[in-house]
Design a protein around this motif. Structure first.
Motif, PDB file in Angstrom:
ATOM      1  N   THR A 101       0.817  -1.214   0.000  1.00 42.39           N
ATOM      2  CA  THR A 101       0.000   0.000   0.000  1.00 42.39           C
ATOM      3  C   THR A 101       0.850   1.262   0.000  1.00 42.39           C
ATOM      4  OG1 THR A 101      -0.185  -0.141   2.414  1.00 42.39           O
ATOM      5  CG2 THR A 101      -1.963  -1.113   1.105  1.00 42.39           C
ATOM      6  N   SER A 102       2.088   1.181   0.477  1.00 42.43           N
ATOM      7  CA  SER A 102       2.970   2.344   0.486  1.00 42.43           C
ATOM      8  C   SER A 102       3.804   2.444  -0.785  1.00 42.43           C
ATOM      9  CB  SER A 102       3.916   2.278   1.685  1.00 42.43           C
ATOM     10  OG  SER A 102       4.851   1.213   1.525  1.00 42.43           O
ATOM     11  N   GLY A 103       3.715   1.423  -1.643  1.00 43.34           N
ATOM     12  CA  GLY A 103       4.542   1.400  -2.841  1.00 43.34           C
ATOM     13  C   GLY A 103       5.952   0.918  -2.597  1.00 43.34           C
ATOM     14  N   ASP A 104       6.243   0.460  -1.388  1.00 38.22           N
ATOM     15  CA  ASP A 104       7.598  -0.006  -1.048  1.00 38.22           C
ATOM     16  C   ASP A 104       7.460  -1.287  -0.240  1.00 38.22           C
ATOM     17  OD1 ASP A 104      10.235  -0.397  -0.213  1.00 38.22           O
ATOM     18  OD2 ASP A 104      10.591   1.738   0.100  1.00 38.22           O
ATOM     19  N   LEU A 105       8.028  -2.364  -0.753  1.00 36.85           N
ATOM     20  CA  LEU A 105       7.838  -3.669  -0.123  1.00 36.85           C
ATOM     21  C   LEU A 105       9.103  -4.499  -0.262  1.00 36.85           C
ATOM     22  CD1 LEU A 105       5.745  -5.850   1.038  1.00 36.85           C
ATOM     23  CD2 LEU A 105       5.517  -6.571  -1.347  1.00 36.85           C
ATOM     24  N   THR A 106       9.493  -5.169   0.827  1.00 35.08           N
ATOM     25  CA  THR A 106      10.600  -6.108   0.793  1.00 35.08           C
ATOM     26  C   THR A 106      10.099  -7.467   1.274  1.00 35.08           C
ATOM     27  OG1 THR A 106      12.229  -4.369   1.202  1.00 35.08           O
ATOM     28  CG2 THR A 106      12.919  -6.624   1.630  1.00 35.08           C
ATOM     29  N   VAL A 107      10.375  -8.519   0.493  1.00 38.32           N
ATOM     30  CA  VAL A 107       9.924  -9.866   0.834  1.00 38.32           C
ATOM     31  C   VAL A 107      11.120 -10.806   0.863  1.00 38.32           C
ATOM     32  CG1 VAL A 107       7.619  -9.543  -0.111  1.00 38.32           C
ATOM     33  CG2 VAL A 107       9.427 -10.414  -1.592  1.00 38.32           C
ATOM     34  N   ASP A 108      11.012 -11.845   1.699  1.00 36.93           N
ATOM     35  CA  ASP A 108      12.024 -12.893   1.768  1.00 36.93           C
ATOM     36  C   ASP A 108      11.712 -13.979   0.748  1.00 36.93           C
ATOM     37  OD1 ASP A 108      13.444 -11.757   3.917  1.00 36.93           O
ATOM     38  OD2 ASP A 108      12.003 -12.577   5.346  1.00 36.93           O
ATOM     39  N   VAL A 109      12.732 -14.441   0.045  1.00 36.67           N
ATOM     40  CA  VAL A 109      12.587 -15.546  -0.903  1.00 36.67           C
ATOM     41  C   VAL A 109      13.824 -16.428  -0.802  1.00 36.67           C
ATOM     42  CG1 VAL A 109      11.157 -14.251  -2.531  1.00 36.67           C
ATOM     43  CG2 VAL A 109      13.642 -14.247  -2.791  1.00 36.67           C
ATOM     44  N   PRO A 110      13.681 -17.712  -1.129  1.00 34.46           N
ATOM     45  CA  PRO A 110      14.866 -18.558  -1.192  1.00 34.46           C
ATOM     46  C   PRO A 110      15.805 -18.085  -2.299  1.00 34.46           C
ATOM     47  CG  PRO A 110      12.865 -19.872  -1.073  1.00 34.46           C
ATOM     48  CD  PRO A 110      12.440 -18.466  -1.328  1.00 34.46           C
ATOM     49  N   PRO A 111      17.109 -18.362  -2.167  1.00 32.55           N
ATOM     50  CA  PRO A 111      18.031 -17.995  -3.241  1.00 32.55           C
ATOM     51  C   PRO A 111      17.617 -18.634  -4.564  1.00 32.55           C
ATOM     52  CG  PRO A 111      19.231 -18.643  -1.261  1.00 32.55           C
ATOM     53  CD  PRO A 111      17.791 -18.981  -1.018  1.00 32.55           C
ATOM     54  N   GLY A 112      17.790 -17.906  -5.656  1.00 33.66           N
ATOM     55  CA  GLY A 112      17.430 -18.415  -6.975  1.00 33.66           C
ATOM     56  C   GLY A 112      16.984 -17.302  -7.888  1.00 33.66           C
ATOM     57  N   THR A 113      16.417 -17.694  -9.017  1.00 31.95           N
ATOM     58  CA  THR A 113      15.939 -16.738 -10.014  1.00 31.95           C
ATOM     59  C   THR A 113      14.422 -16.678  -9.968  1.00 31.95           C
ATOM     60  OG1 THR A 113      17.848 -17.209 -11.402  1.00 31.95           O
ATOM     61  CG2 THR A 113      15.977 -16.125 -12.446  1.00 31.95           C
ATOM     62  N   TRP A 114      13.890 -15.458  -9.905  1.00 29.38           N
ATOM     63  CA  TRP A 114      12.455 -15.257  -9.708  1.00 29.38           C
ATOM     64  C   TRP A 114      11.912 -14.247 -10.712  1.00 29.38           C
ATOM     65  CZ3 TRP A 114      10.525 -18.655  -6.385  1.00 29.38           C
ATOM     66  CH2 TRP A 114      11.395 -19.205  -5.448  1.00 29.38           C
ATOM     67  N   ARG A 115      10.681 -14.481 -11.116  1.00 32.91           N
ATOM     68  CA  ARG A 115       9.946 -13.523 -11.960  1.00 32.91           C
ATOM     69  C   ARG A 115       9.059 -12.701 -11.044  1.00 32.91           C
ATOM     70  NH1 ARG A 115       4.700 -15.249 -14.782  1.00 32.91           N
ATOM     71  NH2 ARG A 115       3.995 -13.387 -15.909  1.00 32.91           N
ATOM     72  N   VAL A 116       9.248 -11.400 -11.061  1.00 36.73           N
ATOM     73  CA  VAL A 116       8.481 -10.487 -10.218  1.00 36.73           C
ATOM     74  C   VAL A 116       7.515  -9.712 -11.096  1.00 36.73           C
ATOM     75  CG1 VAL A 116       8.591  -8.584  -8.576  1.00 36.73           C
ATOM     76  CG2 VAL A 116      10.420 -10.307  -8.613  1.00 36.73           C
ATOM     77  N   VAL A 117       6.237  -9.752 -10.754  1.00 33.45           N
ATOM     78  CA  VAL A 117       5.199  -9.045 -11.511  1.00 33.45           C
ATOM     79  C   VAL A 117       4.576  -8.007 -10.586  1.00 33.45           C
ATOM     80  CG1 VAL A 117       3.027  -9.220 -12.769  1.00 33.45           C
ATOM     81  CG2 VAL A 117       4.723 -11.061 -12.940  1.00 33.45           C
ATOM     82  N   VAL A 118       4.583  -6.758 -11.024  1.00 36.02           N
ATOM     83  CA  VAL A 118       4.006  -5.651 -10.267  1.00 36.02           C
ATOM     84  C   VAL A 118       2.829  -5.115 -11.072  1.00 36.02           C
ATOM     85  CG1 VAL A 118       4.469  -3.462  -9.119  1.00 36.02           C
ATOM     86  CG2 VAL A 118       6.321  -5.128  -9.413  1.00 36.02           C
ATOM     87  N   SER A 119       1.670  -4.988 -10.422  1.00 31.10           N
ATOM     88  CA  SER A 119       0.466  -4.536 -11.129  1.00 31.10           C
ATOM     89  C   SER A 119      -0.308  -3.554 -10.262  1.00 31.10           C
ATOM     90  CB  SER A 119      -0.425  -5.732 -11.499  1.00 31.10           C
ATOM     91  OG  SER A 119      -0.842  -6.427 -10.337  1.00 31.10           O
ATOM     92  N   ARG A 120      -1.190  -2.810 -10.894  1.00 27.60           N
ATOM     93  CA  ARG A 120      -2.028  -1.846 -10.177  1.00 27.60           C
ATOM     94  C   ARG A 120      -3.437  -1.820 -10.757  1.00 27.60           C
ATOM     95  NH1 ARG A 120      -3.403   1.655  -6.897  1.00 27.60           N
ATOM     96  NH2 ARG A 120      -4.044   3.776  -7.422  1.00 27.60           N
ATOM     97  N   GLY A 121      -3.975  -2.983 -11.022  1.00 26.33           N
ATOM     98  CA  GLY A 121      -5.338  -3.058 -11.516  1.00 26.33           C
ATOM     99  C   GLY A 121      -5.429  -2.963 -13.014  1.00 26.33           C
ATOM    100  N   TYR A 122      -6.656  -2.804 -13.502  1.00 27.41           N
ATOM    101  CA  TYR A 122      -6.948  -2.936 -14.927  1.00 27.41           C
ATOM    102  C   TYR A 122      -6.566  -1.718 -15.761  1.00 27.41           C
ATOM    103  CZ  TYR A 122      -9.953  -6.644 -13.019  1.00 27.41           C
ATOM    104  OH  TYR A 122     -10.437  -7.741 -12.348  1.00 27.41           O
ATOM    105  N   GLU A 123      -6.361  -0.580 -15.132  1.00 28.22           N
ATOM    106  CA  GLU A 123      -6.058   0.633 -15.894  1.00 28.22           C
ATOM    107  C   GLU A 123      -4.568   0.785 -16.179  1.00 28.22           C
ATOM    108  OE1 GLU A 123      -7.918   4.044 -14.000  1.00 28.22           O
ATOM    109  OE2 GLU A 123      -9.301   2.656 -13.005  1.00 28.22           O
ATOM    110  N   TYR A 124      -3.758  -0.109 -15.612  1.00 26.62           N
ATOM    111  CA  TYR A 124      -2.305   0.043 -15.677  1.00 26.62           C
ATOM    112  C   TYR A 124      -1.655  -1.107 -16.430  1.00 26.62           C
ATOM    113  CZ  TYR A 124      -2.578   3.700 -12.086  1.00 26.62           C
ATOM    114  OH  TYR A 124      -2.856   4.853 -11.398  1.00 26.62           O
ATOM    115  N   GLU A 125      -0.524  -0.792 -17.017  1.00 27.05           N
ATOM    116  CA  GLU A 125       0.305  -1.831 -17.607  1.00 27.05           C
ATOM    117  C   GLU A 125       1.070  -2.573 -16.509  1.00 27.05           C
ATOM    118  OE1 GLU A 125       0.104  -2.652 -20.794  1.00 27.05           O
ATOM    119  OE2 GLU A 125      -1.360  -1.025 -21.033  1.00 27.05           O
ATOM    120  N   LEU A 126       1.493  -3.790 -16.821  1.00 21.57           N
ATOM    121  CA  LEU A 126       2.275  -4.589 -15.884  1.00 21.57           C
ATOM    122  C   LEU A 126       3.746  -4.194 -15.956  1.00 21.57           C
ATOM    123  CD1 LEU A 126       0.857  -8.158 -16.645  1.00 21.57           C
ATOM    124  CD2 LEU A 126       0.004  -6.484 -14.984  1.00 21.57           C
TER     125      LEU A 126
END
Length: 855
Positions: A443-468
């Motif tokens: 909600t603040s536009g700033d987020l840090t998450v824990d993930v296991p080491p490796g390669t990840w695809r991150v998708v950021v979206s903001r609903g239907y009016e926005y591009e991914l």
């Protein structure tokens, strides 16, 4: 929910029906009340003491969810360990309309209630009936060193909200039986005995074939059963626990042996126990149940239950580490080898945990956090076990629009293989969205998450009016990969704001979603007007918007889902202003029932038109939305609406004033075309000006996302803070809206748009159609509907897109012709591929409300 309750009829035989029982020559007296005030300092009990008295407002701790219904002047039973609050007599919140029942509990420390439970509702039933409480009082305030006792007394009467079905199970209403519920807390005890007392003036013995134990709102504090873990199937269990991970939890031990046949549906959990005989012309008292208070979380309460049941346990301790450093916030689950689920705890800041397990249990420990695989160790029969988990890395996402932070949905996908499987359902962990390692709402536009080491695809979206924004990152152990997401609002929806008028939170009996999480998902998915519509309780998201600081992105307006259960369906009532002083926040009444002041009122369900008219007379002048009108006991079925003619066979029950129908309930155009859409069009053809609403009916963040679909209204501004409930109500009632499931459709005939009327019936007329969608949303076809018939299906080709704006998929003039007597035009667009990766499984679509054409 009530369809499920009907199943209970197979596990309980009907008792004898004493509609006209023979009377006693010398009937027993009723149960005298005690002192109206009790101990002046009910929370001041020292060790070896228990007290009972009225609670002061200053002594009621804040409950983080805001859901608890206790008030100053209710009664509290307390010793130096635990406290139980009993509601005073009078009108009651939630589903039992009469006071005298538990409304909250907590542990006690230093003379104060601490870490109160996120309490739901406990039904204390005799057959199908509970007490119409005429008084609550203190029988013993504990001053003599003995137990403290609070009594609720009155006549028995069927519980109104599920009488339509439970009456099939228990024939005898026991309306002539005087009864009392005594809540008894001994000094030093961790449980309260719930004792039912009865006085029968009947001249013959009455038999209750089985006792019902029932609870509501178990989605917010899920049920645990020994051996089974987090499971709402209670059959054969000696007790159940209601678990609040962050606070006090509580257990429920039936008074007569293990629980029998059970049912769990929509947050209602119930089971049967052995019945009993009521003596003729006499009294009876029996322990109905024990309420055990412990915590925090599961381990604390199951340990308290074990002490009450005198079962021997051992304490199993250990430390969880990552790369040699203490790991905080890790859930450690204990299972018995060859047996079942035992308990769980969460590690502290120092990585330590403590679990109470049966003394001789051979234990396996599973350590887990969301988004990673389980790490298991064998603890055997020992007293200690340490767990070393693999190290993690981090992904940090910052999202901005034109340089300013904006709320977004962040999803992390594996680039090869499959996402972590999570844990078995009976571990009680949050559900994962298929194929995702993590889903979070920033909600603040700033987020840090824990993930296991490796390669990840991150998708950021903001609903239907926005591009991914999609980025692949490689994360090393102990390192942080960054994603800077510049969000592009590519779809032009200026002066339009979208609403979801059907959003449930854990204030509803059948949702476990924290209201903060629900709002976060709505805002992250670009929904400006999330309307809270909990069952039978008026509420809004105003406090959550303030707590999250998202007032620039959302306006949370109040409403209710008026829920008649197995009678005539569910209705949205919008807008409503919550009244904290009123029962259920000021919920409209659709039933009447007796009260101590008016005991001769017969329980009855009011007719829909009468209820709707009363609703419309409220100061907010709300509109009524017919929610999910088909399927089971819903409104169109109840009134016998003919899908071919739009005429109701039960005309007196059919309201002639509603103008809004939830045509799209977590569903799209094609799936509804021969269902709710057909009803909508036939009502229009019958001369009713009916407008479609699209809403999510979201009960779970994973299973039903807020804002799919959404109802989009032209309000003249893009700032939610400038929109008023009255403006939204009026635009909605006038049909000045369209429904979007990812696609935005606009249509005009001359200057007339949806909900408006133009001239020219019987002659060819031009309709200007524009279809917009972000480039990740599939748009395949347009249906042109005239007078309820699809007169043309237009395939949308790549060449139809505006070369200067790829989100304008189609912008052309279509010629149509209505009947000479008049008609209506609706335009719908839809795609073939689901709304991946944002809302998997949901079909993209958009549809206008009708434009009317007159001669």
């Amino acid at each position: 929910m009530m369809r499920g309750l009907a199943i209970l009829a197979v596990v309980a035989a009907c008792g004898n029906d004493h509609g006209n029982p023979s009377a006693c020559r010398n009937p027993p007296g009723d149960f005298s009340p005690g002192d109206a005030q009790g101990h002046p300092d009910p929370l001041g009990a020292a060790a070896g003491q228990a007290r009972a008295g009225r609670v002061k407002a200053a002594d009621l701790p804040a409950v983080p969810s805001g859901l608890v219904t206790w008030r100053e002047g209710d009664f509290v039973l307390a010793n130096d360990k635990v406290a139980l609050v009993i509601e005073d007599a009078g009108d009651s919140d939630l589903y039992d309309p009469w006071g005298g029942k538990p409304v909250g509990l907590a542990r006690v420390a230093g003379g104060k209630m601490v870490e109160p439970n996120n309490f739901g509702e406990l039904f204390l039933l005799t057959g199908r009936s509970t007490i119409v409480t005429d008084s609550v009082s203190v029988i013993a305030d504990g001053s003599d060193g003995g137990p403290a006792i609070v009594r609720a007394r009155g006549k028995l009467h069927p519980l109104p909200f599920f009488e339509a079905v439970i009456g099939l199970v228990f024939a005898d209403q026991w309306l002539d039986i005087d009864a009392a519920i005594d809540y008894e807390l001994a000094p030093g005890a961790e449980h309260v005995d719930v004792r039912y007392r009865y006085a029968s003036a009947r001249g013959d013995v009455s038999t209750l074939p089985s006792v019902a134990h029932a609870l509501m709102y178990t989605k917010r504090t899920p049920t645990y059963v020994p051996g089974g873990g987090f499971d709402a199937s209670l059959t054969g269990s000696p007790f159940l626990a209601l678990v609040d991970d962050a606070a006090t939890s509580w257990g429920y031990i039936p008074g007569d042996g293990a629980l029998g046949g059970s049912l769990a549906v929509s947050g209602f959990v119930g089971a049967f126990g052995p019945g009993f005989d009521m003596p003729a012309c006499g009294t009876l008292d029996r322990i109905h149940a024990k309420i055990v208070i412990g915590g925090p979380g599961l381990d604390g309460v199951q340990a308290a239950v074990a002490r009450v049941r005198r079962e021997t346990q051992r304490v199993l301790t250990g430390t969880v580490t990552r790369g040699g450093a203490p790991a905080a916030g890790v859930r450690v689950h204990a299972l018995e080898r060859g047996g079942g689920y035992l308990t769980r705890a969460t590690t502290g800041a120092d990585g330590t945990f403590a679990l109470h397990v049966p003394a001789a249990a051979d234990v396996r420990l599973d350590a887990y956090t969301t988004g990673e695989a389980i790490t298991s160790v064998d603890a055997g029969t020992g007293a200690t076990a340490d767990i070393a988990m693999p190290p993690l890395g981090k992904v940090r996402v910052t999202a901005t629009e034109q340089g300013a932070p904006v709320p977004v949905r962040v999803q992390v996908f594996p680039t090869g293989g499959r996402a972590a499987d999570g844990v078995p359902n009976n571990y009680g962990e949050p559900e994962l969205l298929g194929g995702r390692q993590l889903v979070r709402f920033a909600t603040s536009g700033d987020l840090t998450v824990d993930v296991p080491p490796g390669t990840w695809r991150v998708v950021v979206s903001r609903g239907y009016e926005y591009e991914l924004v999609e980025e692949t990152v490689t994360v090393a152990a102990g390192a942080t990969a960054t994603v800077d997401a510049a969000m592009d609002r590519s779809v032009d929806t200026r002066d339009v704001q979208c609403a979801d008028f059907h959003v449930h939170t854990w204030r509803s009996n059948d949702s476990g979603d924290d209201a903060l999480d629900k709002l976060a998902q709505a805002v992250a998915d670009g929904l400006e007007l999330p309307v809270r519509s909990d069952h039978e309780y008026v509420a809004d998201f105003s406090s959550e918007i303030e707590r999250l600081g998202v007032g620039a992105f959302a306006n949370g307006m109040g409403s209710i889902e008026l829920t008649s259960f197995e009678v005539w369906g569910h209705m949205g009532v919008f807008p409503l202003v919550p009244d904290p002083a009123a029962v259920n926040g000021g919920a409209p009444r659709w039933q009447v029932w007796p009260t101590p002041e008016d005991p001769d009122v017969e329980m009855a369900t009011l007719s829909p038109p009468a209820v709707f008219d009363e609703v419309r007379r409220r100061p907010e002048q709300p509109v009524v939305i017919i929610n999910h009108p088909r399927g089971g006991k819903n409104y169109f079925e109840y009134v016998g609406l003919d899908p071919a003619t739009g005429i109701a066979s039960q005309a007196p029950e059919f309201d002639t004033k509603f103008t809004l129908v939830e045509v799209f309930n977590d569903s799209g155009w094609l799936s509804n075309r021969n269902g709710n859409v057909r009803d909508w069009f036939n009502l229009l053809r019958a001369g009713r000006k009916i407008f479609a609403v699209g809403s999510s009916d979201s009960h779970g963040l994973v299973t039903s996302p807020v804002g799919y679909p959404r109802t989009c209204l032209t309000v003249g501004t893009d700032d939610p803070r400038l929109v008023t409930p009255n403006l939204v109500r009026d635009r909605l009632a006038q049909g000045r809206s369209a429904v979007s499931g990812g696609i935005y459709v606009s249509a005009r005939i001359g200057t007339a748009g949806p909900g408006e009327t133009t001239r020219g019936a019987g002659a060819p007329i031009d309709v200007d159609v524009t279809v917009r969608a972000a480039t990740w949303v599939d748009v395949a076809s347009i249906d042109v509907v005239v007078d309820g018939m699809t007169v043309d299906t237009i395939p949308i080709m790549p060449g139809d897109a505006d070369p200067s704006d790829a989100t304008i998929r189609y912008a052309k003039r279509i010629q149509v012709q209505t009947a000479a007597t008049g008609g209506f035009v609706v335009i719908a667009a839809y795609g073939n591929r689901p709304l991946e990766p944002v809302h998997p499984g949901r079909a993209p679509f958009g549809v206008t409300n009708p434009i009317f054409v007159e001669p």
